[in-house]
Motif scaffolding. Structure first.
Motif, mmCIF file in Angstrom:
data_model
loop_
_atom_site.group_PDB
_atom_site.id
_atom_site.type_symbol
_atom_site.label_atom_id
_atom_site.label_comp_id
_atom_site.label_asym_id
_atom_site.label_seq_id
_atom_site.Cartn_x
_atom_site.Cartn_y
_atom_site.Cartn_z
ATOM 1 N N SER A 51 59.336 59.470 31.646
ATOM 2 C CA SER A 51 57.887 59.668 31.738
ATOM 3 C C SER A 51 57.329 59.049 33.014
ATOM 4 O O SER A 51 56.488 59.640 33.698
ATOM 5 N N TRP A 52 57.795 57.857 33.323
ATOM 6 C CA TRP A 52 57.355 57.172 34.544
ATOM 7 C C TRP A 52 57.781 57.960 35.781
ATOM 8 O O TRP A 52 57.030 58.090 36.748
ATOM 9 N N TYR A 70 55.490 60.889 36.211
ATOM 10 C CA TYR A 70 54.204 60.406 36.728
ATOM 11 C C TYR A 70 54.243 60.289 38.251
ATOM 12 O O TYR A 70 53.344 60.759 38.956
ATOM 13 N N TRP A 71 55.319 59.670 38.768
ATOM 14 C CA TRP A 71 55.399 59.456 40.210
ATOM 15 C C TRP A 71 55.744 60.724 40.971
ATOM 16 O O TRP A 71 55.352 60.891 42.136
ATOM 17 N N ARG A 80 52.413 62.226 41.443
ATOM 18 C CA ARG A 80 51.664 61.523 42.479
ATOM 19 C C ARG A 80 52.159 61.937 43.875
ATOM 20 O O ARG A 80 51.389 61.987 44.827
ATOM 21 N N ASN A 136 52.917 63.458 31.233
ATOM 22 C CA ASN A 136 53.501 62.700 32.342
ATOM 23 C C ASN A 136 52.980 63.183 33.689
ATOM 24 O O ASN A 136 52.466 62.406 34.502
ATOM 25 N N TYR A 137 53.127 64.484 33.929
ATOM 26 C CA TYR A 137 52.715 65.036 35.216
ATOM 27 C C TYR A 137 51.194 65.049 35.354
ATOM 28 O O TYR A 137 50.659 64.783 36.428
ATOM 29 N N SER A 194 49.031 62.980 34.036
ATOM 30 C CA SER A 194 48.523 61.629 34.281
ATOM 31 C C SER A 194 48.653 61.252 35.749
ATOM 32 O O SER A 194 47.748 60.641 36.336
ATOM 33 N N GLY A 195 49.775 61.631 36.367
ATOM 34 C CA GLY A 195 49.957 61.331 37.780
ATOM 35 C C GLY A 195 49.052 62.146 38.674
ATOM 36 O O GLY A 195 48.586 61.663 39.713
ATOM 37 N N GLN A 205 48.446 53.727 37.243
ATOM 38 C CA GLN A 205 49.775 53.423 36.722
ATOM 39 C C GLN A 205 49.732 52.422 35.563
ATOM 40 O O GLN A 205 50.443 52.587 34.564
ATOM 41 N N PHE A 262 48.591 54.183 32.433
ATOM 42 C CA PHE A 262 49.615 55.119 31.982
ATOM 43 C C PHE A 262 50.760 54.400 31.290
ATOM 44 O O PHE A 262 51.189 54.788 30.195
ATOM 45 N N SER A 319 51.560 54.385 27.302
ATOM 46 C CA SER A 319 52.831 55.024 26.955
ATOM 47 C C SER A 319 53.715 54.093 26.141
ATOM 48 O O SER A 319 54.308 54.501 25.134
#
Length: 204
Positions: A73-74, A77-78, A81, A126-127, A129-130, A136, A139, A143
């Motif tokens: 998930s992290w 997210y990145w 970003r 995930n996507y 949120s980024g 971060q 999120f 999570s």
């Protein structure tokens, strides 16, 4: 849970154990890595969580599943970003408008609620949120808190399939009870926060 029973075709526990047996003590790390990759894709993470229960039992299975899904998930997210909002909108496709409306400028309660809601895939959250402005810290904290009960309940379901004991059954029940309770609480807090945000400009 009913859908899982009739639609998810998983190998037997023995077959899965045989496949990763050659990895020895690295089996945990291999599972975490595979889970993290799956969490980056539209493949349902449910399958991996249930498999974790089949392979490792409820305790270790829950630990490696939580770590794997959080890493994936992290990572999602990145990636969002890095590539930017426009590309993520295209990647999300039909999920895009709804995810953006939920997450654009939203906070902890929105991420937690979407994580907890049964049937809501992880990858758009995930996507989204980024791409749509979730910081971060928000999120990750939302999570971590929200994925634990769901992962435990799904892992326990896999453990029940492999070893149908009352202990594993109780974990399933408690896990889903926690998911439902936390979903209701998070949803109410989200609605309250959204209402306050809408009213604050008028108050000024």
């Amino acid at each position: 849970m009913v859908w899982l029973v009739f639609n998810v075709d998983l190998p037997s526990a023995q077959e899965l154990e045989d496949r990763i047996g050659d990895f020895g003590w690295l089996a945990w790390l291999v599972f975490i890595g595979v889970y993290a990759v799956v969490a980056l894709t539209p493949i349902p993470v449910t399958v991996m969580a249930v498999t974790g229960g089949l392979l490792f039992g409820p305790v270790i299975g829950s630990a490696v599943s939580v770590v794997g899904v959080l890493l994936g998930s992290w990572g999602g997210y990145w990636i969002a970003r890095a590539v930017g909002t426009d590309l993520i909108r295209r990647i999300l496709g039909s999920h895009g408008p709804r995810v953006e409306s939920y997450l654009d400028g939203a906070g902890f309660e929105a991420v937690a609620t979407l994580r907890l809601m049964p049937g809501v895939p992880y990858w758009p959250v995930n996507y989204g949120s980024g791409a749509f402005g979730i910081d971060q810290k928000t999120f990750l904290s939302a999570s971590v808190i929200s994925v634990v009960p769901g992962q435990i309940s799904l892992v326990a379901l896999g453990a029940v399939v492999a070893n149908p004991t009352w202990y594993n059954g109780v974990i399933v029940i408690l896990g889903w009870a926690a998911v439902i309770t936390m979903t209701v609480v998070a949803s109410r807090r989200w609605k309250r926060a959204s209402r306050e945000n809408r009213e604050s400009p008028a108050a000024e």
